[in-house]
Motif scaffolding. Structure first.
Motif, PDB file in Angstrom:
ATOM      1  N   LEU A 562     -13.400  -0.118   0.396  1.00  0.00           N
ATOM      2  CA  LEU A 562     -14.402   0.730   0.148  1.00  0.00           C
ATOM      3  C   LEU A 562     -14.329   2.177   0.645  1.00  0.00           C
ATOM      4  N   GLU A 563     -14.052   2.048   2.304  1.00  0.00           N
ATOM      5  CA  GLU A 563     -13.717   3.221   3.050  1.00  0.00           C
ATOM      6  C   GLU A 563     -12.833   4.002   2.830  1.00  0.00           C
ATOM      7  N   ALA A 564     -11.595   3.158   2.222  1.00  0.00           N
ATOM      8  CA  ALA A 564     -10.487   3.967   1.604  1.00  0.00           C
ATOM      9  C   ALA A 564     -10.677   4.727   0.263  1.00  0.00           C
ATOM     10  N   TYR A 565     -11.506   4.142  -0.369  1.00  0.00           N
ATOM     11  CA  TYR A 565     -11.701   4.711  -1.681  1.00  0.00           C
ATOM     12  C   TYR A 565     -12.546   5.939  -1.206  1.00  0.00           C
ATOM     13  N   GLU A 566     -13.706   5.795  -0.332  1.00  0.00           N
ATOM     14  CA  GLU A 566     -14.607   7.136   0.089  1.00  0.00           C
ATOM     15  C   GLU A 566     -13.719   8.138   0.612  1.00  0.00           C
ATOM     16  N   LYS A 567     -12.979   7.700   1.295  1.00  0.00           N
ATOM     17  CA  LYS A 567     -12.036   9.061   1.971  1.00  0.00           C
ATOM     18  C   LYS A 567     -10.831   9.190   1.179  1.00  0.00           C
ATOM     19  N   ASN A 568     -10.733   8.981  -0.139  1.00  0.00           N
ATOM     20  CA  ASN A 568      -9.802   9.088  -1.018  1.00  0.00           C
ATOM     21  C   ASN A 568      -8.293   9.281  -0.365  1.00  0.00           C
ATOM     22  N   GLN A 569      -8.064   8.092   0.334  1.00  0.00           N
ATOM     23  CA  GLN A 569      -6.671   7.829   0.705  1.00  0.00           C
ATOM     24  C   GLN A 569      -5.449   7.828  -0.387  1.00  0.00           C
ATOM     25  N   LYS A 570      -4.387   7.495   0.113  1.00  0.00           N
ATOM     26  CA  LYS A 570      -3.436   7.336  -0.787  1.00  0.00           C
ATOM     27  C   LYS A 570      -3.369   6.414  -1.557  1.00  0.00           C
ATOM     28  N   LYS A 571      -3.137   6.477  -3.039  1.00  0.00           N
ATOM     29  CA  LYS A 571      -3.291   5.340  -3.863  1.00  0.00           C
ATOM     30  C   LYS A 571      -2.494   3.969  -3.389  1.00  0.00           C
ATOM     31  N   ALA A 572      -1.436   4.059  -2.660  1.00  0.00           N
ATOM     32  CA  ALA A 572      -0.480   3.061  -2.052  1.00  0.00           C
ATOM     33  C   ALA A 572      -1.564   1.860  -1.423  1.00  0.00           C
ATOM     34  N   SER A 573      -2.155   2.838  -0.311  1.00  0.00           N
ATOM     35  CA  SER A 573      -3.155   2.222   0.499  1.00  0.00           C
ATOM     36  C   SER A 573      -4.188   1.364   0.030  1.00  0.00           C
ATOM     37  N   LEU A 574      -4.641   2.034  -1.194  1.00  0.00           N
ATOM     38  CA  LEU A 574      -6.070   1.656  -1.875  1.00  0.00           C
ATOM     39  C   LEU A 574      -5.438   0.365  -2.827  1.00  0.00           C
ATOM     40  N   ILE A 575      -4.192   0.509  -3.384  1.00  0.00           N
ATOM     41  CA  ILE A 575      -3.812  -0.706  -4.210  1.00  0.00           C
ATOM     42  C   ILE A 575      -3.364  -1.933  -3.398  1.00  0.00           C
ATOM     43  N   ALA A 576      -3.006  -1.725  -2.336  1.00  0.00           N
ATOM     44  CA  ALA A 576      -2.498  -2.801  -1.447  1.00  0.00           C
ATOM     45  C   ALA A 576      -3.904  -3.539  -1.068  1.00  0.00           C
ATOM     46  N   LEU A 577      -4.931  -2.692  -0.789  1.00  0.00           N
ATOM     47  CA  LEU A 577      -6.163  -3.409  -0.303  1.00  0.00           C
ATOM     48  C   LEU A 577      -6.847  -4.062  -1.326  1.00  0.00           C
TER      49      LEU A 577
END
Length: 908
Positions: A562-577
């Motif tokens: 959720l924090e990665a999504y909120e901070k608009n982190q890279k898609k790779a990180s979001l997909i991995a999580l």
């Protein structure tokens, strides 16, 4: 970590570190060398027999027992499956048999032929299980001049009587890939004996049904064809049997639909026996234990009754008058009384007194246990020593803290409660399971709780879930939890139900703690040294429930997602999580066999073996999806070429699996092994590290797919590819600093364990919850080796694999994958040494619980498997560390030796 520690209090242990190392060795060796061998050794059984009553005469002149390996009760009793058999044995008596909990071929046949209960360790000796000692109806028949004994079948029967070379045994086992020839040889030899009258007491073991079931499952056409073949064979054999013989057609164990057995699943414990003979009452039916069959054999053959035979003669099926049945019952009872007296004298246990004049079968337990007071005293000394050593580990400064003495008393109380809960399993069987679940959840949750200190981003700004919705924490305000427990008890008036309700509520609140939704961070500070005590108590709890560790892991990963999504982190990180979250969620909801009447993850694992168009499409689909997640995670962006490479290799492995060619198997295995060796030992400068990891993961999962199927391979591929993201977030991201050396060490001890549990659960090898009188409770056999995928044992030797080859092909992928998981931590420069230490503590806890376990075979079984799995993980972690050091020439990894540090301003 900040080197300035104005608020830190360094605590020096009271003894030198070598003293603690020596103490751990002693605490390991003493139970390992004294208690464990006694508990896990074959039980000493009484010698001698009770002579057969001469006033009872039987008409039986010969005896044949046919064992159809793996043919369960429903199949054997089905006229449509065995029409010829039922026609030849019209109006037969039927025994509905329940086997012991160890449903392996060797353990079941041992009880079926000797009547001696299996020792828990027998489950580990399936391929070389010898005779329990003493005598049995078969050996007594061999000594009786009226009878000539012959045995035909597999190595199981041969191993059982290998110490009796005078007993005529013919080995017809031709390998695990032989489905018909060995059974045909068994039939031919049996008919030869019957034609010439050479033997009149015969045991014949047909192992083909078990092997066909293992390879294709019992719902397959191949299994139906095998049943038809066995049916025809039985008709030919029964046509040769003299009318004066007693015939028993039975099975050693049943099988699941997929062809597995070995666990205590009810369907694997349900078998039957069809019995005909001159002394049998027609069309009678009775529920019995498997050990009652050899007692029946002794009765119809007029043999002495072995005192060690723990069975009851099924009198209802005997065609004798009431007076003779009473005589036989007394004969049987006299042996039971002598057996009871032997155990009472030998083991010093207060057995209930039995009288030969009063027959009370209900007072005789079917499971005899033996406890030595010496072992229990030794265990108490060990637990007391662990208490003292654990407290001394914190140093003298610990006692200067407020409430330190109370914390020490609570710690000792927890250890005492652990002993009590295991000793009272017969009264409160669910209590240790719930406490084990609490321990697992607490170990994973606590290191990552928010503290009173503000992060670099401000108070709670790094948490996507900012609102505090729960006024209490699982790790604070203990008086609230005591009050809640009392309220639950007042309503339920049941201790187990109270523990159940409190445990589930605590686990739920602990999960919210992990998300930062509780008021944990506002509680009064407590020294972290106290937490060291609670960590040691939890880690040494012998009944830790692995599945529960996934609950806080899910919420921990969800928080970061959720924090990665909120901070608009890279898609790779979001997909991995997100992928990790999906894996954990599936593992959480799909392993409750006794709730859903099926193990969904186990079904997915089995669907990964392509034996139909549907399973082929399923396998290709998950390979494509898994390869996509892996590609994005590794390369941090979509790369069609890399995806094609990974996907193609796995589909090639799938094709090799489906082709069923030994030569293709071996070529693929050789290429995989050479490739693994090249990538592992190849200097990094020759190959890009990302490409190297992609090739390494593809080779590992290709091998896994060949032996364990597509689902196992894809799960392994996704986990290996996404795990570095989780490690970075948990240990190396400055926005989420570990709060102290103590928290860091606990996290390093627990997280690799939780990740391995996720992988093992995703392979369908862990059971979760079940329904019970308390509502929901943990499954009694959380780790169930009986569901291991043995079909992969035929890879590389499709026609006739040896036992050694089968074992290697099943276990080797598990070793490689486990080492690869541990290697991911090493590659991120995260030490696995704390993890090894944690598993060693768990082993010590299990070893020192053995002394209180003989009365509970299931506890012995669980303790033994926990020890073996922990030892396996230690070996894999050390092997991964060795490979990492050789590859990188780095002498040390990250973790401070001075981890006994706590912050007086920080929450526990």
């Amino acid at each position: 970590m900040n080197t300035e520690k104005p608020n830190l209090l360094r605590s020096k242990p009271m003894f030198h570190k070598r003293t603690y190392a020596l103490a751990m060795i002693v605490l390991f060796l003493v139970p390992a060398l004294i208690t464990a061998p006694y508990i896990l050794s074959d039980t000493e059984n009484p010698k001698g027999e009770v002579q057969y009553p001469t006033e009872v005469n039987m008409q039986t002149e010969g005896f044949l027992m046919v064992i159809l390996d793996g043919v369960g009760r429903d199949l054997l009793a089905d006229n449509e499956v065995f029409p010829g058999l039922h026609s030849s044995m019209k109006n037969s008596a039927v025994l509905e048999i329940t086997t012991g909990p160890l449903t392996l071929s060797a353990t079941c046949i041992s009880e079926l032929m000797t009547g001696v209960p299996n020792s828990p360790v027998d489950g580990l000796k399936n391929f070389n299980l010898g005779h329990p000692g003493g005598t049995d109806p078969w050996l007594l028949s061999h000594e009786d001049p009226r009878y000539s004994v012959g045995m035909i079948g597999s190595y199981v029967m041969g191993n059982l009587y290998q110490d009796f070379p005078d007993v005529d045994f013919v080995d017809t086992f031709k390998g695990h890939g032989d489905f018909y020839e060995g059974d045909k040889d068994t039939e031919d030899k049996l008919i030869e004996w019957l034609d010439v009258g050479e033997k009149n007491v015969i045991a014949a073991h047909f192992s083909g049904p078990d092997k066909v079931g293992h390879k294709w499952g019992i719902k397959s056409q191949e299994y139906q064809d095998k049943m038809a073949d066995i049916d025809e064979s039985m008709v030919r054999i029964l046509d040769k049997i003299p009318e004066t013989w007693t015939v028993v057609i039975t099975a050693d164990h049943g099988m699941t639909d997929s062809g597995s057995h070995g666990s205590a699943e009810q369907v694997t414990r349900e078998v039957a026996a069809l019995i005909t003979g001159p002394d049998i009452s027609l069309s009678t039916r009775l529920n019995v234990h498997q050990r009652d069959v050899p007692a029946f054999m002794a009765a119809v053959l007029e043999l002495p009754f072995p005192i060690q035979l723990d069975g009851k003669v099924p009198l209802i099926i005997l065609n004798v008058d009431g007076e003779k049945k009473a005589t036989l019952d007394q004969w049987n009872w006299n042996a039971a009384v002598l057996r009871n007296e032997f155990y009472k004298e030998e083991y010093g246990k207060e057995f209930e007194s039995l009288s030969q004049n009063v027959i009370e079968w209900d007072s005789v337990s079917s499971d005899t246990a033996f406890v030595r007071n010496f072992d229990q005293n030794l265990s108490l000394i060990a637990w007391f020593s662990m208490s003292i050593l654990s407290i001394s580990l914190l140093g003298a400064n610990f006692f200067r803290e407020k409430n330190a003495a109370l914390d020490a008393v609570v710690f000792c109380g927890i250890l005492g409660f652990s002993l009590w809960s295991h000793q009272e399993l017969s009264s409160y069987p669910m209590v240790p399971r719930f406490i084990g679940g609490i321990c697992a959840v607490g170990l994973v949750s606590w290191p990552f709780l928010e503290t009173r200190k503000k992060s670099k981003l401000g108070n709670h700004e790094m948490n996507a879930l900012k609102r505090k919705v729960v006024p209490l924490s699982a790790f604070s305000t203990p008086h609230y939890w005591i009050l809640l427990s009392l309220i639950f008890f007042a309503f339920t008036l049941d201790f187990s139900t109270t523990v159940s309700l409190t445990s589930f509520l605590w686990i739920g609140v602990a999960s919210l703690d992990t998300l930062g939704l509780t008021n944990y961070s506002h509680r009064k500070p407590r020294p972290l040294a106290t937490s060291v005590l609670f960590f040691l108590a939890a880690m040494s709890f012998a009944s830790l429930r692995l599945w529960f560790a996934l609950i806080p892991l899910f919420f921990l990963v969800l928080k970061y997602t959720l924090e990665a999504y909120e901070k608009n982190q890279k898609k790779a990180s979001l997909i991995a999580l997100i992928s990790l979250n999906v894996m954990i969620l599936i593992a959480l909801v799909s392993v409750h066999r006794r709730i859903f009447n099926t193990h969904l993850l186990l079904n997915l694992l089995r669907a990964g073996w392509t034996d139909s168009v549907g399973t082929w499409c399923f396998s290709v689909l998950i390979i494509a999806l898994g390869s996509a997640v892996s590609t994005v995670s590794l390369h941090k962006q979509w790369n069609l070429i890399r995806w094609t490479q990974t996907c193609s290799w796995l589909i090639l492995s799938l094709t090799v699996q489906v082709m069923g060619s030994t030569d293709l198997d071996r070529i693929f295995l050789i290429i995989s092994i050479i490739g693994l060796g090249f990538v592992v030992w190849n200097p990094r400068q020759i190959m890009d590290s990302v490409v190297s990891r992609q090739i390494l993961f593809s080779l590992i999962t290709g091998f896994t797919l060949l032996t364990w199927g597509a689902w196992a391979a894809v799960i392994t591929l996704v986990l290996l590819s996404t795990l570095p993201y989780l490690i970075q977030l948990l240990f190396k991201n400055d926005e989420y600093p570990m709060k102290s050396h103590t928290r860091m060490y606990v996290a390093l001890t627990i997280i690799p364990w939780a990740v391995w549990i996720l992988w093992w659960t995703s392979l369908g090898q862990v059971n979760g919850l079940q329904t019970c009188i308390e509502g929901l409770c943990p499954h009694p056999r959380e780790l169930d080796p009986g569901v291991v995928m043995v079909r992969g044992g035929y890879i590389g030797s499709r026609a006739n694999p040896s036992t050694t080859w089968m074992g290697m092909m099943v276990v080797l992928p598990l070793v490689i994958c486990s080492c690869a998981i541990m290697y991911q931590f090493c590659e991120q420069q995260i030490s696995v040494k704390p993890y090894v230490l944690g598993q060693a503590i768990l082993i010590i806890g299990c070893l020192n619980m053995y002394a209180f376990s003989p009365e509970f075979p299931r506890l012995i079984y669980n303790l033994t498997w926990n020890i073996l799995f922990s030892a396996f993980q230690i070996g894999c972690a050390m092997l991964a560390l060795l490979v990492y050091r050789i590859r990188n020439r780095l002498p040390k990894l990250i973790v401070s030796e001075d981890w006994f540090v706590y912050d007086s301003d920080e929450c526990q």
